[in-house]
Design a protein around this motif. Structure first.
Motif, short mmCIF file in Angstrom:
data_model
loop_
_atom_site.label_atom_id
_atom_site.label_comp_id
_atom_site.label_asym_id
_atom_site.label_seq_id
_atom_site.Cartn_x
_atom_site.Cartn_y
_atom_site.Cartn_z
N GLU A 99 84.62 -20.45 30.74
CA GLU A 99 84.35 -19.02 30.87
C GLU A 99 82.96 -18.80 31.46
O GLU A 99 82.01 -19.51 31.14
CB GLU A 99 84.45 -18.32 29.51
N LEU A 100 82.86 -17.78 32.30
CA LEU A 100 81.58 -17.42 32.90
C LEU A 100 80.96 -16.26 32.14
O LEU A 100 81.61 -15.24 31.90
CB LEU A 100 81.76 -17.03 34.37
N VAL A 101 79.70 -16.42 31.77
CA VAL A 101 78.98 -15.41 30.99
C VAL A 101 77.81 -14.90 31.82
O VAL A 101 77.09 -15.69 32.44
CB VAL A 101 78.46 -15.99 29.66
N ILE A 102 77.61 -13.59 31.85
CA ILE A 102 76.48 -13.00 32.56
C ILE A 102 75.61 -12.24 31.57
O ILE A 102 76.06 -11.88 30.47
CB ILE A 102 76.93 -12.06 33.70
N LYS A 103 74.37 -12.00 31.97
CA LYS A 103 73.45 -11.25 31.12
C LYS A 103 73.29 -9.84 31.68
O LYS A 103 72.91 -9.65 32.83
CB LYS A 103 72.09 -11.94 31.04
N HIS A 104 73.60 -8.86 30.85
CA HIS A 104 73.43 -7.46 31.23
C HIS A 104 71.93 -7.16 31.32
O HIS A 104 71.11 -7.82 30.67
CB HIS A 104 74.09 -6.56 30.18
N PHE A 105 71.56 -6.15 32.12
CA PHE A 105 70.14 -5.84 32.24
C PHE A 105 69.53 -5.32 30.95
O PHE A 105 68.32 -5.25 30.80
CB PHE A 105 69.88 -4.85 33.39
N ASN A 106 70.38 -4.95 29.96
CA ASN A 106 69.84 -4.54 28.65
C ASN A 106 69.75 -5.71 27.68
O ASN A 106 69.37 -5.54 26.52
CB ASN A 106 70.70 -3.42 28.04
N GLY A 107 70.10 -6.93 28.17
CA GLY A 107 69.97 -8.13 27.36
C GLY A 107 71.26 -8.63 26.74
O GLY A 107 71.31 -9.76 26.24
N ASP A 108 72.32 -7.82 26.76
CA ASP A 108 73.60 -8.24 26.18
C ASP A 108 74.22 -9.37 27.02
O ASP A 108 74.01 -9.46 28.22
CB ASP A 108 74.58 -7.07 26.13
N HIS A 109 74.99 -10.21 26.33
CA HIS A 109 75.72 -11.28 26.99
C HIS A 109 77.17 -10.83 27.15
O HIS A 109 77.85 -10.53 26.17
CB HIS A 109 75.66 -12.57 26.16
N LEU A 110 77.65 -10.82 28.40
CA LEU A 110 78.99 -10.32 28.68
C LEU A 110 79.88 -11.42 29.23
O LEU A 110 79.46 -12.21 30.07
CB LEU A 110 78.93 -9.17 29.69
N LEU A 111 81.11 -11.45 28.74
CA LEU A 111 82.09 -12.43 29.18
C LEU A 111 82.96 -11.82 30.27
O LEU A 111 83.61 -10.79 30.07
CB LEU A 111 82.97 -12.84 27.99
N LEU A 112 82.94 -12.43 31.46
CA LEU A 112 83.75 -11.93 32.55
C LEU A 112 85.21 -12.36 32.38
O LEU A 112 85.49 -13.42 31.83
CB LEU A 112 83.23 -12.45 33.89
N GLN A 113 86.12 -11.52 32.87
CA GLN A 113 87.53 -11.86 32.83
C GLN A 113 87.80 -12.91 33.91
O GLN A 113 87.64 -12.64 35.10
CB GLN A 113 88.38 -10.63 33.09
N SER A 114 88.18 -14.09 33.48
CA SER A 114 88.31 -15.22 34.41
C SER A 114 89.26 -14.94 35.56
O SER A 114 89.01 -15.36 36.70
CB SER A 114 88.77 -16.47 33.65
#
Length: 242
Positions: A99-114
């Motif tokens: 799974e690919l995870v990105i960091k939101h500009f507010n600091g949250d960690h978001l999981l992208l839909q593969s």
């Protein structure tokens, strides 16, 4: 009138002329006072497609070993998501769950839909999502594959980790040994190539030249498997040109 005030009203005047032209060209356009809101919505709509994933919760965070590719550092990369490309996105690749995870500009960690990720580039690696029975062999696993060599005999690698546990001082410690599975495309399908022998057997007519390519490049197959396989396959493709 100060120089700043003059410049301010000049800019406002230019914007007003631009808005006026847009309104004349399209009678249904929003009034000038609504234009800044409209422009903001257009600018943010592009990124909203990316930042709509669900929260990613870090697990086994206290262990020395980790579930990520290479290291646990956030790195800026490129991702094509939901048919749009995004650059300089802080990301990290969980290869245990693929799974690919990105960091939101507010600091949250978001999981992208593969299934919406076409590809992502992280460091020197280019990962492409490939579907079993469509892009790869039916028995292979759908997921992200690292493109090792992108020539005629395309070579890919699936990066994986398995979670293991050991008890240290009455505590359970998670271990994540990493392994790579390599595949070379030939005769309409992908062939597993975990060893030097497997690669040589794919191209028996060029065994001598492939061994020489490794020697000339001072590449150890055991220690530099990515580079060694890519060198052998690309050498074959070069020799096989009509």
């Amino acid at each position: 009138m100060s120089h700043f005030t003059f410049v301010f009203f000049l800019v406002i005047g230019v914007i007003g002329i631009s808005f006026g032209q847009d309104i004349q060209a399209n009678s249904t356009a929003a009034p000038p006072e609504a234009q800044p809101v409209s422009l903001y919505k257009q600018a943010t709509a592009f990124s909203q497609n990316l930042y709509n994933g669900r929260q990613y919760y870090l697990y086994d965070a206290r262990n020395d070993e980790h579930q990520f590719f290479d290291d646990r550092k956030w790195r800026k990369g490129v991702v094509r998501y939901d048919e749009q490309q995004f650059d300089s996105i802080p990301m990290i690749y969980d290869i245990f769950r693929d799974e690919l995870v990105i960091k939101h500009f507010n600091g949250d960690h978001l999981l992208l839909q593969s299934e919406k990720v076409d590809f992502f580039m992280l460091g020197d690696h280019n990962f492409v999502r490939m579907e079993a029975g469509k892009d790869i062999n039916p028995q292979m696993r759908t997921g992200f594959y690292d493109i090792i060599y992108d020539g005629q005999s395309r070579t890919i690698a699936r990066r994986a980790k398995q979670r293991q546990e050991k008890i240290v001082d009455k505590r359970v410690i998670a271990l994540y040994p990493q392994k790579s599975y390599f595949y070379v495309f030939k005769d309409g399908k992908y062939h597993a190539t975990q060893s030097k022998k497997a690669v040589l057997n794919l191209f028996p007519e060029h065994k001598k030249e492939l061994r020489k390519a490794l020697r000339d490049g001072k590449l150890s197959f055991r220690k530099q498997k990515d580079a060694a396989i890519a060198k052998m396959v690309s050498t074959h493709d070069e020799l096989a040109k009509p």
